[in-house]
Design an enzyme around this catalytic site. Structure first.
Site, PDB file in Angstrom:
ATOM      1  CB  SER A 189       6.260   8.085   2.505  1.00 26.36           C
ATOM      2  OG  SER A 189       5.128   8.093   1.699  1.00 26.36           O
ATOM      3  CG  HIS A 202       7.635   7.540  -2.390  1.00 29.90           C
ATOM      4  ND1 HIS A 202       7.288   6.353  -1.795  1.00 29.90           N
ATOM      5  CD2 HIS A 202       7.087   8.498  -1.620  1.00 29.90           C
ATOM      6  CE1 HIS A 202       6.563   6.585  -0.724  1.00 29.90           C
ATOM      7  NE2 HIS A 202       6.426   7.895  -0.589  1.00 29.90           N
ATOM      8  CG  ASP A 233       8.891   3.479  -2.759  1.00 28.16           C
ATOM      9  OD1 ASP A 233       9.859   4.265  -2.728  1.00 28.16           O
ATOM     10  OD2 ASP A 233       7.759   3.781  -2.341  1.00 28.16           O
TER      11      ASP A 233
END
Length: 437
Positions: free
Chosen positions: A241, A89, A143
């Site tokens: 992330s 992402h 992801d």
């Protein structure tokens, strides 16, 4: 003195050979070269890491060509001199290789820097972005991504490869206390990521609990790992992330990257732990991209055979660590009942670093998935009273009538809350320490 000269020369040559071999990043993985002496004392609070403590940690930075500035957006993990593991992402809005720069060996980073990095840091280009073919930006499925680095990274005292699980290890054992690291935000809506790499301990959380109606209500899938604390306390956040969730067997064993920071609702909120992509489920995919030999080099030794003792279902770290962090889990015994979700305890805590790539809105409630650790796919059945079943039915109808809406972490139309950090003009507000409780 003259007699000692051959010995001195031999030592210098030996050190040179070791240093040369180490530059290939083919040496032992998951080893911390410099550890914070307080890391074994503080169990719940986040703290500043020591330089070189997490040598596989990578800062993924967005590059702006008009002024050559770099803005930290995501974290990543160095696998070898050519490849970095991160979250898919992170590239929802920046898919071109020239949009990115990678910084290795960093302890402190400068947000918006437009000058070359200084040693021991290394800056590299992205040659290729490999996103999982079945990545779903809406559901957060698969992801995971890999970055091909150019030119190859040189390993040394501040840069080294991280470990991935062994094929025979199985899913991560629960309960277990692990680590997260990152330059992410210290709280929701922080002005910028942390300038210093932070580290914090988190507990792996049973997926049954994580998927219960008062928690994520079925949003978490079998290829995810939940980590944090029921009451909040500490968590990853925007800017974290793609960074690693790491566990190890003992103080003498290497750290193994069991998860990739993916998403969460808010940061460090009660019953909203961080959700990570489980690396064990993607070992075949990783091997298909970097090569099976390269993967084998970053896998620790085959784990010991599992004991006959039944797994303990708990959400707090045991007083004595288990003999290894992975084990094959036998089917859940029918007499054990899954623990009940804890009572709601509102709590606000800081978060971990990484630009925002929000993707977590519960538009349509999904039925909670079954417990997903390897052999736990079949949940045992328990007899519920009529009143209990009626209560469950009412809760389900309420969820369908009034779906939960969570504030987005990303300044776009998507509602999921990625741990990706969008860069904005620099603020004069001083940065605060990351990840404290």
């Amino acid at each position: 003195m003259v007699e000692m000269l051959p010995t001195v020369v031999a030592l210098v040559l030996a050190v040179s050979v070791v240093a040369k071999d180490n530059t290939t990043c083919d040496g032992p993985c998951g080893l911390r070269f410099r550890q914070n002496p307080q890391a074994g004392i503080r169990i719940v609070g986040g703290q500043t890491s020591s330089p070189g403590a997490w040598p596989w940690m990578v800062s993924l930075q967005i590059f702006t060509s008009h002024n050559s500035r770099r803005y930290h957006a995501c974290g990543g993990s160095l696998l070898n001199s050519h490849w970095v593991l991160t979250a898919a992402h992170c590239f929802d809005n920046k898919k071109k290789v020239y949009d990115w720069r990678l910084v290795f060996g960093a302890h402190e980073i400068e947000y918006g820097r437009n000058k070359p990095v200084k040693e021991p840091q290394q800056e590299r280009y992205v040659q290729k972005i490999v996103i999982h073919e079945k990545y779903n930006a809406v559901t957060e499925g698969n992801d995971i991504a890999l970055l091909k680095v150019t030119p190859p990274v040189t390993c040394g005292d501040f840069v080294g490869p991280g470990c991935l699980p062994h094929f025979k290890s199985g899913p991560p054992r629960i309960p277990h206390t692990c680590y997260v690291t990152g330059w992410g935000y210290i709280k929701d809506n922080a002005p910028r990521p942390s300038p210093v790499l932070m580290e914090a301990r988190v507990d792996l959380i049973d997926l049954d609990l994580c998927n219960s109606t008062q928690w994520y209500n079925g949003r978490v899938t079998s290829t995810n790992v939940c980590a944090g604390y029921p009451e909040g306390k500490i968590d990853t956040c925007q800017g974290d992330s793609g960074g690693p969730l790491m566990c190890r067997d003992s103080v003498d064993s290497p750290f193994v990257i069991v998860g990739i920071t993916s998403w969460g609702v808010g940061c460090a909120r009660a019953k909203r732990p961080g959700v990570y992509t489980a690396t064990w489920d993607y070992l075949d995919w990783i091997a298909s991209k970097i090569g099976p030999t390269a993967l084998h080099l970053i896998q620790p030794a085959t784990p010991h055979p599992p004991t006959t003792q039944q797994p303990v279902i708990s959400f707090h770290p045991p007083s004595i660590h288990p003999p290894w962090y992975f084990q094959h889990l036998s089917p859940r015994p029918p007499h054990l009942r899954p623990p009940r979700p804890l009572l709601h305890q509102p709590s606000s805590v800081h978060t971990s670093s990484a630009p925002v790539i929000p993707l977590l809105s519960l538009l349509t409630p999904v039925q909670p998935v079954s417990f997903t650790l390897a052999a736990y796919h079949t949940r045992h059945h328990t007899t519920l009273s009529f009143a209990r079943r009626l209560q469950h039915l009412i809760e389900a109808l309420k969820m369908r009538t009034y779906p939960i809406k969570y504030p987005s972490r990303y300044s776009g139309p998507v509602n999921y809350q990625h741990r990706f950090s969008t860069f904005e003009p620099l603020s004069n507000k001083p940065s605060e320490p990351l990840l404290h409780s």
